[in-house]
Design a protein around this motif. Sequence first.
Motif, PDB file in Angstrom:
ATOM      1  N   GLU A 127       0.847  -1.282  -0.050  1.00 53.46           N
ATOM      2  CA  GLU A 127      -0.040   0.051  -0.202  1.00 53.46           C
ATOM      3  C   GLU A 127       0.824   1.362   0.112  1.00 53.46           C
ATOM      4  O   GLU A 127       1.786   1.462   0.837  1.00 53.46           O
ATOM      5  N   THR A 128       0.335   2.425  -0.747  1.00 49.30           N
ATOM      6  CA  THR A 128       1.037   3.740  -0.676  1.00 49.30           C
ATOM      7  C   THR A 128       0.002   4.884  -0.402  1.00 49.30           C
ATOM      8  O   THR A 128      -1.225   4.779  -1.133  1.00 49.30           O
ATOM      9  N   PHE A 129       0.117   5.427   0.646  1.00 48.30           N
ATOM     10  CA  PHE A 129      -0.744   6.698   0.770  1.00 48.30           C
ATOM     11  C   PHE A 129      -0.127   7.770   0.433  1.00 48.30           C
ATOM     12  O   PHE A 129       0.871   8.084   0.812  1.00 48.30           O
ATOM     13  N   HIS A 130      -0.832   8.835  -0.190  1.00 47.16           N
ATOM     14  CA  HIS A 130      -0.287  10.137  -0.254  1.00 47.16           C
ATOM     15  C   HIS A 130      -1.289  11.367  -0.153  1.00 47.16           C
ATOM     16  O   HIS A 130      -2.540  10.985  -0.467  1.00 47.16           O
ATOM     17  N   ALA A 131      -0.825  12.397   0.121  1.00 48.73           N
ATOM     18  CA  ALA A 131      -1.714  13.600  -0.083  1.00 48.73           C
ATOM     19  C   ALA A 131      -0.927  15.022   0.013  1.00 48.73           C
ATOM     20  O   ALA A 131       0.311  14.969  -0.032  1.00 48.73           O
ATOM     21  N   VAL A 132      -1.641  15.793  -0.908  1.00 49.59           N
ATOM     22  CA  VAL A 132      -1.071  17.084  -1.086  1.00 49.59           C
ATOM     23  C   VAL A 132      -2.095  18.146  -0.137  1.00 49.59           C
ATOM     24  O   VAL A 132      -3.219  17.868  -0.483  1.00 49.59           O
ATOM     25  N   ARG A 133      -1.562  19.053   0.135  1.00 50.41           N
ATOM     26  CA  ARG A 133      -2.346  19.933   0.975  1.00 50.41           C
ATOM     27  C   ARG A 133      -3.487  20.549   0.386  1.00 50.41           C
ATOM     28  O   ARG A 133      -3.243  21.183  -0.737  1.00 50.41           O
ATOM     29  N   GLY A 134      -4.784  20.423   0.844  1.00 49.02           N
ATOM     30  CA  GLY A 134      -5.710  21.194  -0.117  1.00 49.02           C
ATOM     31  C   GLY A 134      -6.480  20.177  -1.164  1.00 49.02           C
ATOM     32  O   GLY A 134      -7.483  20.518  -1.803  1.00 49.02           O
ATOM     33  N   GLY A 135      -5.726  19.121  -1.303  1.00 43.50           N
ATOM     34  CA  GLY A 135      -6.086  18.279  -2.510  1.00 43.50           C
ATOM     35  C   GLY A 135      -6.584  16.824  -2.248  1.00 43.50           C
ATOM     36  O   GLY A 135      -6.910  15.901  -2.880  1.00 43.50           O
ATOM     37  N   GLY A 136      -6.858  16.693  -1.037  1.00 41.64           N
ATOM     38  CA  GLY A 136      -7.260  15.159  -0.346  1.00 41.64           C
ATOM     39  C   GLY A 136      -6.425  14.030  -0.268  1.00 41.64           C
ATOM     40  O   GLY A 136      -5.183  14.461  -0.658  1.00 41.64           O
ATOM     41  N   ALA A 137      -6.696  12.870   0.039  1.00 39.79           N
ATOM     42  CA  ALA A 137      -5.707  12.020   0.451  1.00 39.79           C
ATOM     43  C   ALA A 137      -6.305  10.702  -0.524  1.00 39.79           C
ATOM     44  O   ALA A 137      -7.288  10.291  -0.635  1.00 39.79           O
ATOM     45  N   ARG A 138      -5.023   9.890  -1.111  1.00 42.97           N
ATOM     46  CA  ARG A 138      -5.365   8.901  -1.817  1.00 42.97           C
ATOM     47  C   ARG A 138      -4.667   7.750  -1.680  1.00 42.97           C
ATOM     48  O   ARG A 138      -3.546   8.018  -0.764  1.00 42.97           O
ATOM     49  N   ALA A 139      -4.554   6.443  -2.057  1.00 47.35           N
ATOM     50  CA  ALA A 139      -4.016   5.309  -1.571  1.00 47.35           C
ATOM     51  C   ALA A 139      -4.077   4.322  -2.975  1.00 47.35           C
ATOM     52  O   ALA A 139      -5.186   4.318  -3.690  1.00 47.35           O
ATOM     53  N   THR A 140      -2.972   3.683  -3.110  1.00 45.40           N
ATOM     54  CA  THR A 140      -3.050   2.265  -3.850  1.00 45.40           C
ATOM     55  C   THR A 140      -2.739   1.085  -3.145  1.00 45.40           C
ATOM     56  O   THR A 140      -2.054   1.211  -2.117  1.00 45.40           O
ATOM     57  N   GLY A 141      -3.293  -0.005  -3.400  1.00 44.06           N
ATOM     58  CA  GLY A 141      -3.015  -1.203  -2.762  1.00 44.06           C
ATOM     59  C   GLY A 141      -3.685  -2.388  -3.567  1.00 44.06           C
ATOM     60  O   GLY A 141      -3.535  -2.442  -4.640  1.00 44.06           O
ATOM     61  N   ALA A 142      -4.001  -3.435  -2.755  1.00 38.41           N
ATOM     62  CA  ALA A 142      -4.621  -4.380  -3.409  1.00 38.41           C
ATOM     63  C   ALA A 142      -5.772  -4.392  -4.225  1.00 38.41           C
ATOM     64  O   ALA A 142      -6.282  -5.158  -5.065  1.00 38.41           O
ATOM     65  N   TRP A 143      -6.629  -3.168  -3.839  1.00 35.62           N
ATOM     66  CA  TRP A 143      -7.670  -2.936  -5.062  1.00 35.62           C
ATOM     67  C   TRP A 143      -7.185  -2.393  -6.110  1.00 35.62           C
ATOM     68  O   TRP A 143      -6.194  -2.078  -6.353  1.00 35.62           O
ATOM     69  N   GLU A 144      -8.257  -2.032  -7.120  1.00 37.87           N
ATOM     70  CA  GLU A 144      -7.949  -1.751  -8.502  1.00 37.87           C
ATOM     71  C   GLU A 144      -8.040  -0.136  -8.348  1.00 37.87           C
ATOM     72  O   GLU A 144      -8.963   0.440  -7.921  1.00 37.87           O
ATOM     73  N   GLY A 145      -6.739   0.183  -9.037  1.00 39.12           N
ATOM     74  CA  GLY A 145      -6.900   1.775  -9.280  1.00 39.12           C
ATOM     75  C   GLY A 145      -6.503   2.332  -7.970  1.00 39.12           C
ATOM     76  O   GLY A 145      -6.040   1.776  -6.809  1.00 39.12           O
ATOM     77  N   GLU A 146      -6.487   3.797  -7.935  1.00 38.95           N
ATOM     78  CA  GLU A 146      -6.295   4.399  -7.065  1.00 38.95           C
ATOM     79  C   GLU A 146      -7.547   4.831  -6.066  1.00 38.95           C
ATOM     80  O   GLU A 146      -8.332   5.407  -6.782  1.00 38.95           O
ATOM     81  N   ARG A 147      -7.669   4.937  -4.766  1.00 32.94           N
ATOM     82  CA  ARG A 147      -8.573   5.253  -3.930  1.00 32.94           C
ATOM     83  C   ARG A 147      -8.671   6.521  -3.081  1.00 32.94           C
ATOM     84  O   ARG A 147      -7.615   6.785  -2.656  1.00 32.94           O
ATOM     85  N   THR A 148      -9.662   7.409  -3.301  1.00 33.74           N
ATOM     86  CA  THR A 148      -9.974   8.302  -2.606  1.00 33.74           C
ATOM     87  C   THR A 148      -9.996   7.867  -1.006  1.00 33.74           C
ATOM     88  O   THR A 148     -10.909   7.178  -0.848  1.00 33.74           O
ATOM     89  N   LEU A 149      -9.429   8.740  -0.018  1.00 30.47           N
ATOM     90  CA  LEU A 149      -9.507   8.267   1.116  1.00 30.47           C
ATOM     91  C   LEU A 149     -10.482   9.058   1.908  1.00 30.47           C
ATOM     92  O   LEU A 149     -10.616  10.268   1.828  1.00 30.47           O
ATOM     93  N   ALA A 150     -11.219   8.413   2.951  1.00 31.90           N
ATOM     94  CA  ALA A 150     -12.197   9.170   3.934  1.00 31.90           C
ATOM     95  C   ALA A 150     -12.249   8.423   5.095  1.00 31.90           C
ATOM     96  O   ALA A 150     -12.451   7.202   5.299  1.00 31.90           O
ATOM     97  N   CYS A 151     -12.023   9.086   6.144  1.00 38.18           N
ATOM     98  CA  CYS A 151     -12.113   8.563   7.671  1.00 38.18           C
ATOM     99  C   CYS A 151     -13.896   7.862   7.816  1.00 38.18           C
ATOM    100  O   CYS A 151     -14.583   8.239   7.059  1.00 38.18           O
ATOM    101  N   ARG A 152     -13.686   7.266   8.818  1.00 39.35           N
ATOM    102  CA  ARG A 152     -14.896   6.514   9.057  1.00 39.35           C
ATOM    103  C   ARG A 152     -16.154   7.642   9.614  1.00 39.35           C
ATOM    104  O   ARG A 152     -15.753   8.630   9.830  1.00 39.35           O
ATOM    105  N   PRO A 153     -17.286   6.928   9.170  1.00 37.34           N
ATOM    106  CA  PRO A 153     -18.359   7.959   9.659  1.00 37.34           C
ATOM    107  C   PRO A 153     -18.296   8.038  11.136  1.00 37.34           C
ATOM    108  O   PRO A 153     -17.566   7.028  11.817  1.00 37.34           O
ATOM    109  N   THR A 154     -18.830   9.075  11.841  1.00 37.21           N
ATOM    110  CA  THR A 154     -18.742   9.577  13.373  1.00 37.21           C
ATOM    111  C   THR A 154     -19.203   8.286  13.997  1.00 37.21           C
ATOM    112  O   THR A 154     -20.521   7.897  14.049  1.00 37.21           O
ATOM    113  N   ALA A 155     -18.668   7.642  14.909  1.00 38.01           N
ATOM    114  CA  ALA A 155     -19.070   6.750  16.171  1.00 38.01           C
ATOM    115  C   ALA A 155     -19.225   7.350  17.698  1.00 38.01           C
ATOM    116  O   ALA A 155     -18.108   7.941  17.699  1.00 38.01           O
ATOM    117  N   PRO A 156     -20.008   6.870  18.080  1.00 37.60           N
ATOM    118  CA  PRO A 156     -19.834   7.244  19.964  1.00 37.60           C
ATOM    119  C   PRO A 156     -18.407   6.668  20.159  1.00 37.60           C
ATOM    120  O   PRO A 156     -18.086   5.745  19.740  1.00 37.60           O
TER     121      PRO A 156
END
Length: 271
Positions: A127-156
Amino acid sequence: MTDPLHTDLLDLALTAARRAGELLRDGRPADLAVAATKSSPIDAVTEMDIAAEKLITGLIAEHRPDDGFLGEEGASSEGSSGVRWVIDPLDGTVNYLYGLPTWAVSIAAEQDGETVVGVVEIPMRGETFHAVRGGGARATGAWEGERTLACRPTAPLDQALVSTGFNYVTEVRAHQADVARRLIPLLRDIRRGGSAAADLCDVAAGRLDGYFERGLHPWDLAAGDLIAREAGALTGGRPGERPSRELAVAGTPGVFEPLQRLLEDFGAWHD
């Protein structure tokens, strides 16, 4: 629109992280041994940490000779370009030494003191994770293509999975263990991965709800902190402060503040 300089810095960081990751993964000697220690006799540095940092700084200096460096294994120079590279060539050295898979190469680029690019390469996870300030975060890994990252929905908080790490100085570890003991009944559970950079990326990827640790250095934090923030997580230190050696906290928007308050109440930032 992304600043062309930031695009160039990202491309260079991705190349350097990939090459260092390949060196560490493919060049690990069967008889790997501790080359030195840092904060305590169990805080190891191996010959491979040193070799990886030399590879990274050499490659970057070849393309950008006027940039500065701050590296865990000793690289330090001011530079004259306004850009400084903050490098952890092997985050999770003890995992690497024991053959555990959670270790990472962490490279960040600062411009005029602010982190603008972050790359974390986790070779054994592919896996490779990367980000540019103001441009979002992305990753490549076992999945197909590049994935835009988003943290989990809020949980208690009582449903939050939170990771942490422990210092190598005995007295500090004992205090951290006490903080973890007090936190565990208030959370879903606690994990201990062994790499701050990987933990921060796992917050970004939605694999963790939160993360905290005391005693981190700039090279432990710089890339992963940017990646987590660009994926929508909140990061900080003690209330109202930035992440520091006293305390680093990251979490989804609903987890960050209550976790930070508990850590303050429990005195997680001091012995």
